[in-house]
Design an enzyme around this catalytic site. Structure first.
Site, PDB file in Angstrom:
ATOM      1  N   ASP A  11     -32.614  56.241  35.377  1.00 63.26           N
ATOM      2  CA  ASP A  11     -33.617  55.195  35.874  1.00 63.26           C
ATOM      3  C   ASP A  11     -33.470  53.857  35.153  1.00 63.26           C
ATOM      4  O   ASP A  11     -33.835  54.344  33.907  1.00 63.26           O
ATOM      5  CB  ASP A  11     -34.926  55.799  36.102  1.00 63.26           C
ATOM      6  CG  ASP A  11     -35.912  55.157  36.729  1.00 63.26           C
ATOM      7  OD1 ASP A  11     -35.508  53.819  37.542  1.00 63.26           O
ATOM      8  OD2 ASP A  11     -37.016  55.372  36.968  1.00 63.26           O
ATOM      9  N   ASP A 105     -31.436  50.973  41.353  1.00 66.88           N
ATOM     10  CA  ASP A 105     -31.477  51.375  39.831  1.00 66.88           C
ATOM     11  C   ASP A 105     -31.924  52.511  39.316  1.00 66.88           C
ATOM     12  O   ASP A 105     -31.983  53.033  38.334  1.00 66.88           O
ATOM     13  CB  ASP A 105     -32.546  50.444  39.202  1.00 66.88           C
ATOM     14  CG  ASP A 105     -33.900  50.893  39.675  1.00 66.88           C
ATOM     15  OD1 ASP A 105     -34.127  51.354  41.011  1.00 66.88           O
ATOM     16  OD2 ASP A 105     -35.118  50.512  39.169  1.00 66.88           O
ATOM     17  N   GLU A 106     -31.427  53.587  40.418  1.00 71.19           N
ATOM     18  CA  GLU A 106     -32.096  54.879  40.003  1.00 71.19           C
ATOM     19  C   GLU A 106     -30.933  55.975  40.849  1.00 71.19           C
ATOM     20  O   GLU A 106     -30.507  55.713  41.994  1.00 71.19           O
ATOM     21  CB  GLU A 106     -33.343  55.165  40.561  1.00 71.19           C
ATOM     22  CG  GLU A 106     -33.812  56.549  40.454  1.00 71.19           C
ATOM     23  CD  GLU A 106     -35.299  56.757  40.930  1.00 71.19           C
ATOM     24  OE1 GLU A 106     -35.946  57.951  40.849  1.00 71.19           O
ATOM     25  OE2 GLU A 106     -35.798  55.807  41.784  1.00 71.19           O
TER      26      GLU A 106
END
Length: 489
Positions: A11, A105-106
């Site tokens: 993350d 983003d993860e």
């Protein structure tokens, strides 16, 4: 459940805001808020400096401004975020063929499937190397969680934030989860948590001890049984490499409620065109057109129409959305409009013929084409139903032509970014990623011919080569060795 912590969850830390701070030396270490800047805008991401003031994601922007009046408020730059995300996902792909992106983003990574880790020591080493690689290639930090299941790996990465790594040993899941609030578990939202609280259950341990039968009685068979398994530490969901998109959609929230029926239809047609652009960009076509309308009283209506076959023809999507609008009462005012396409499929020969015919028939160029007067759609988008005065219209046009935080280039001063605009002027700070000191500030007329919009610059102009990683340590392009921040324990 696995006997080794070979599921990794990454993350990125305050992704949008961190990317803006990396791109703008003058904002490093300062509170930054990214999101919609209108009166109805919401926070997409807040930097850790802004979070100290109580600003968080999904908060109304007006509230954020009250909490942190001196923060930098920027409009998102998705071109930059997607570019950085591609760099991160490419690194993850070097670890395993099983990478499951959840957002820009993860992502989850199955290290066992990639043969890059098979025990605690190797998983920790890969986690540390990954964080170093991300820092070296993008200039940003990410937090890594490692565990024997997806649920625990995600919990571990949250505990590692910001800029850390956390491993939960298999076999300790039940004890690790026990004191946590019930909201920690996937699928437990505010309503479910309140329902459980009224039944005397506030921690994960309460759920585990209540037993499956009690949770099924409270929440139903599927939800209750699944929740009891998770509360007991069991999660056997696999990392899925392909998460095929089920729909493509766009929506806009308006500064002033729309009452004019003609204006509402115009906005629906504009959204339909934007939706088709995204659809084509993804190389897909769709069978069902969906219209979303949020009215003045926050009630939300959704209408859909299924076509005879999949299409990516903008005229077909516009007409279907317009037909759906005819069945919706908008007389009280409209706060939000959205158009989407579901039932996605790959291109077919018929789709390609329809696309070509639609392009030949279209009299106007697509959005962003220089043949259309600059700002024409933007001015219409920002106008109130009763029509703003000349000065207000000029301010709206300037704000949309020069969004705060977006990139510009000046013929004399070079690359910079918009700090703000108003009263016929736009203020620009001229600086680039990698600069050691804040750049200079200049103000121009909004119609200055020497100033133009520009593409974002890479956060790291010459990143090291990780093409052979993780088999060997990366080498700097300059031959100086592999850079990268050391992992936080």
């Amino acid at each position: 459940m696995r006997a080794a912590p070979t599921i990794l969850h990454l993350d990125m830390d305050a992704f949008y805001a961190s990317a803006e701070q990396a791109a703008k030396p003058s904002l490093r270490g300062k509170p930054v808020v990214v999101g919609g800047l209108g009166t109805r805008g919401v926070v997409a991401t807040a930097s850790y400096e802004a979070r100290r003031f109580g600003v968080h994601s999904a908060m109304p922007m007006a509230q954020a401004r009250r909490l942190a009046p001196n923060a930098a408020y920027l409009v998102p730059r998705f071109t930059l975020y997607r570019s950085v995300s591609d760099q991160v996902m490419e690194l993850l792909g070097r670890l395993s063929p099983l990478v499951e992106p959840l957002s820009l983003d993860e992502a989850f990574v199955d290290l066992e499937a990639g043969g890059t880790a098979d025990d605690t020591a190797s998983a920790l080493e890969i986690g540390r190397e990954l964080r170093e690689a991300i820092q070296a290639v993008t200039g940003l930090s990410g937090s890594v969680g490692l565990a024997g299941s997806k649920m625990l790996a995600k919990i571990a990465s949250e505990e590692a934030k910001p800029d850390g790594i956390r491993l939960i040993e298999p076999g300790t899941e039940r004890a690790h989860l026990a004191p946590m609030p019930v909201r920690t578990l996937p699928g437990v939202g505010p309503a479910t948590a309140d329902h459980l609280r009224r039944a005397g259950m506030t921690t994960v341990n309460d759920l585990a001890e209540a037993g499956e039968a009690e949770l099924v009685r409270l929440l139903g068979k599927a939800h209750g049984a699944a929740l009891h398994r998770m509360a007991s530490g069991f999660d056997d969901r696999p990392v899925v490499a392909e998460r095929d998109a089920k729909s493509v959609s766009v929506e806009d929230t308006f500064e002033v409620d729309l009452h004019d029926r003609v204006r509402v239809r115009t906005e629906v047609e504009r959204l339909a065109d934007r939706c088709v652009q995204r659809l084509r960009g993804a190389g897909r076509s769709g069978r069902t057109v969906v219209l979303k309308v949020r009215r003045y009283d926050f009630s939300t209506l959704t209408r859909s129409e299924t076509l005879r076959g999949p299409t990516d023809d903008p005229a077909v999507v516009r007409e279907a959305a317009a037909r759906l609008l005819e069945a919706v009462d908008t007389t009280g005012g409209v706060r939000l409009l959205g158009v989407g396409v579901t039932g996605l499929a790959d291109y077919t020969q018929e789709d390609l013929f329809a696309q070509a015919a639609g392009e030949r028939a279209a009299a106007a160029p697509p959005e962003g084409d220089g043949a259309r007067p600059q700002g024409e759609d933007d001015a219409r988008e920002g106008a109130a139903d009763e029509g703003p005065g000349p000065e207000e219209a000029a301010e709206q046009l300037a704000a949309r032509r020069w969004p705060a935080g977006h990139d510009v280039h000046h013929e004399v001063h070079g690359h910079g970014w918009v700090q703000g605009s108003g009263v016929g002027r736009v203020t620009v700070r001229f600086e680039e990623p990698g600069a050691t000191a804040p750049g200079r500030v200049r103000t121009f007329r909004v119609d200055d011919p020497a100033l133009r919009a520009a593409d974002p610059l890479p956060l790291v102009p010459d990143p090291p080569d990780y093409s052979s990683w993780p088999a060997s340590r990366p080498k700097s392009r300059s031959g100086a060795g592999a850079p990268g921040a050391a992992s936080r324990p």
